[in-house]
Design a protein around this motif. Structure first.
Motif, short mmCIF file in Angstrom:
data_model
loop_
_atom_site.label_atom_id
_atom_site.label_comp_id
_atom_site.label_asym_id
_atom_site.label_seq_id
_atom_site.Cartn_x
_atom_site.Cartn_y
_atom_site.Cartn_z
N GLY A 171 14.04 -41.09 28.00
CA GLY A 171 13.52 -39.83 27.51
C GLY A 171 12.01 -39.75 27.48
O GLY A 171 11.43 -38.66 27.49
N HIS A 172 11.36 -40.92 27.46
CA HIS A 172 9.90 -40.97 27.48
C HIS A 172 9.45 -42.00 28.51
O HIS A 172 9.98 -43.11 28.58
CB HIS A 172 9.35 -41.34 26.11
CG HIS A 172 9.49 -40.26 25.10
ND1 HIS A 172 8.67 -39.16 25.05
CD2 HIS A 172 10.40 -40.10 24.10
CE1 HIS A 172 9.05 -38.37 24.07
NE2 HIS A 172 10.10 -38.91 23.48
N ILE A 211 18.89 -32.17 29.98
CA ILE A 211 19.89 -32.41 28.95
C ILE A 211 20.43 -31.09 28.39
O ILE A 211 21.64 -30.93 28.20
CB ILE A 211 19.30 -33.28 27.82
CG1 ILE A 211 19.06 -34.70 28.32
CG2 ILE A 211 20.22 -33.30 26.60
CD1 ILE A 211 18.32 -35.57 27.34
N LEU A 239 16.41 -36.71 20.59
CA LEU A 239 17.21 -36.78 21.81
C LEU A 239 18.62 -37.29 21.58
O LEU A 239 19.56 -36.83 22.23
CB LEU A 239 16.52 -37.70 22.83
CG LEU A 239 15.27 -37.17 23.51
CD1 LEU A 239 14.58 -38.29 24.28
CD2 LEU A 239 15.62 -36.03 24.45
N LEU A 291 20.75 -38.58 29.86
CA LEU A 291 19.61 -39.38 29.42
C LEU A 291 19.83 -40.81 29.90
O LEU A 291 20.60 -41.57 29.29
CB LEU A 291 19.51 -39.34 27.89
CG LEU A 291 18.31 -40.05 27.25
CD1 LEU A 291 17.01 -39.36 27.62
CD2 LEU A 291 18.49 -40.09 25.73
N ALA A 337 8.84 -35.97 29.98
CA ALA A 337 9.61 -35.71 28.76
C ALA A 337 10.20 -34.30 28.78
O ALA A 337 11.37 -34.09 28.41
CB ALA A 337 8.74 -35.91 27.53
N VAL A 380 13.18 -34.04 31.26
CA VAL A 380 14.39 -34.69 30.73
C VAL A 380 15.08 -33.76 29.74
O VAL A 380 16.31 -33.57 29.78
CB VAL A 380 14.05 -36.03 30.06
CG1 VAL A 380 15.24 -36.56 29.27
CG2 VAL A 380 13.60 -37.05 31.10
N ARG A 381 14.33 -33.16 28.85
CA ARG A 381 14.91 -32.27 27.86
C ARG A 381 15.54 -31.03 28.48
O ARG A 381 16.59 -30.56 28.04
CB ARG A 381 13.84 -31.89 26.82
CG ARG A 381 13.60 -33.02 25.82
CD ARG A 381 12.21 -33.00 25.22
NE ARG A 381 12.06 -34.08 24.25
CZ ARG A 381 11.89 -35.37 24.58
NH1 ARG A 381 11.86 -35.73 25.85
NH2 ARG A 381 11.76 -36.30 23.64
N SER A 413 13.82 -39.61 18.59
CA SER A 413 13.02 -38.79 19.50
C SER A 413 13.60 -37.40 19.72
O SER A 413 13.34 -36.76 20.75
CB SER A 413 12.87 -39.50 20.86
OG SER A 413 12.26 -40.76 20.71
#
Length: 268
Positions: free
Chosen positions: A93-94, A113, A144, A188, A106, A109-110, A142
């Motif tokens: 995620g990071h 998701i 996440l 993720l 970042a 990724v978000r 995070s």
């Protein structure tokens, strides 16, 4: 040729005292180096031989610590004299570049998701309604994913299996590591972040190491991989044609993994 080496940390390269798995007379025990403190107390270790090997590895290849730890948890770990130029945190995620979070990565990724998995809040609510006294602490990492610290001896039979099935229907997966149960979106992954580092560095070969189900995608995507003879993957009997299994367990497996990675990274 540029070689990329992505390795999990906990119970792969570094170990708490509970995970040492050292046997034999005291006088035969290896010299250890503390690589993490938490609240002023030593927490994680590797052998001094492992530390020397990792320093050599970092000079010979692009070495990327690859962990499910949050950025804050990762910052406590000091594997090398000079921090690695890349690090993968929060299970992908990071992406840290020279210690700085890559905001574009970042965000991407978000977005992925959000488009492919049920919301974190849905999982939180389910955990709240299905957990009992066996759950000692519940945390969000995070923003996440969720994880719980549990009393392994008190875990109800079938609870993890039921949670795994419920999560799978909603685009999530679970992992039981030591006293922690993780719930993460399937989108993720460590492998995706490792592929991004390979793209940026122009790596022609990727080596990987890990011990849990959360490392499986990373090991599968690598050209060659290694896992310890302990942990979640070992308990399930998982292996692959490109994966080596250590002879040792515990912290000595960590030393064997470091040696294996260096040998493969420097092979002609």
């Amino acid at each position: 040729m540029t070689v990329l080496v992505c390795s999990d940390l906990d119970r792969t390269l570094i170990y708490s005292t509970a995970a040492f798995a050292l046997d034999g007379p005291d006088e035969t025990m290896p010299r250890l180096l503390c690589v993490e403190f938490y609240q002023g107390a030593p927490l994680s270790y590797m052998t001094e031989a492992s530390a020397r090997t990792l320093e050599a590895l970092a000079k010979a290849a692009t070495f990327v610590p690859t962990t499910t730890r949050t950025r804050e948890q990762y910052s406590r770990v000091h594997l090398l004299e000079k921090p690695a130029p890349y690090a993968i945190c929060a299970n992908g995620g990071h992406l840290l570049v020279d210690g700085v979070d890559d905001a574009d990565w970042a965000a991407s990724v978000r977005t992925h998701i959000a488009e492919s998995c049920a919301p974190l809040r849905t999982v939180q609510e389910h955990l709240l309604h299905t957990s009992g006294d066996f759950v000692l602490r519940q945390r969000i990492a995070s923003e996440l994913f969720a994880y719980m610290v549990v009393d392994r001896a008190a875990l109800p039979r079938g609870w993890v299996d039921d949670l795994t099935a419920w999560c799978a229907e909603r685009g999530w997966r679970t992992s039981l590591q030591g006293r922690k149960v993780y719930c993460l979106p399937t989108g993720l992954t460590k492998a995706a972040a490792a592929a991004e580092v390979a793209r940026r560095t122009g790596a022609s070969t990727t080596l990987a190491a890990g011990d849990s189900l959360l490392d499986l995608d990373l090991l599968d995507a690598a050209d060659a991989a290694v896992r310890p003879a302990h942990g979640e993957l070992h308990d399930t009997g998982w292996t692959s044609p490109v994966t080596t299994v250590t002879a040792a367990r515990g912290i000595l497996a960590g030393q064997e993994i470091a040696d294996w990675l260096l040998e493969r990274a420097t092979a002609p």
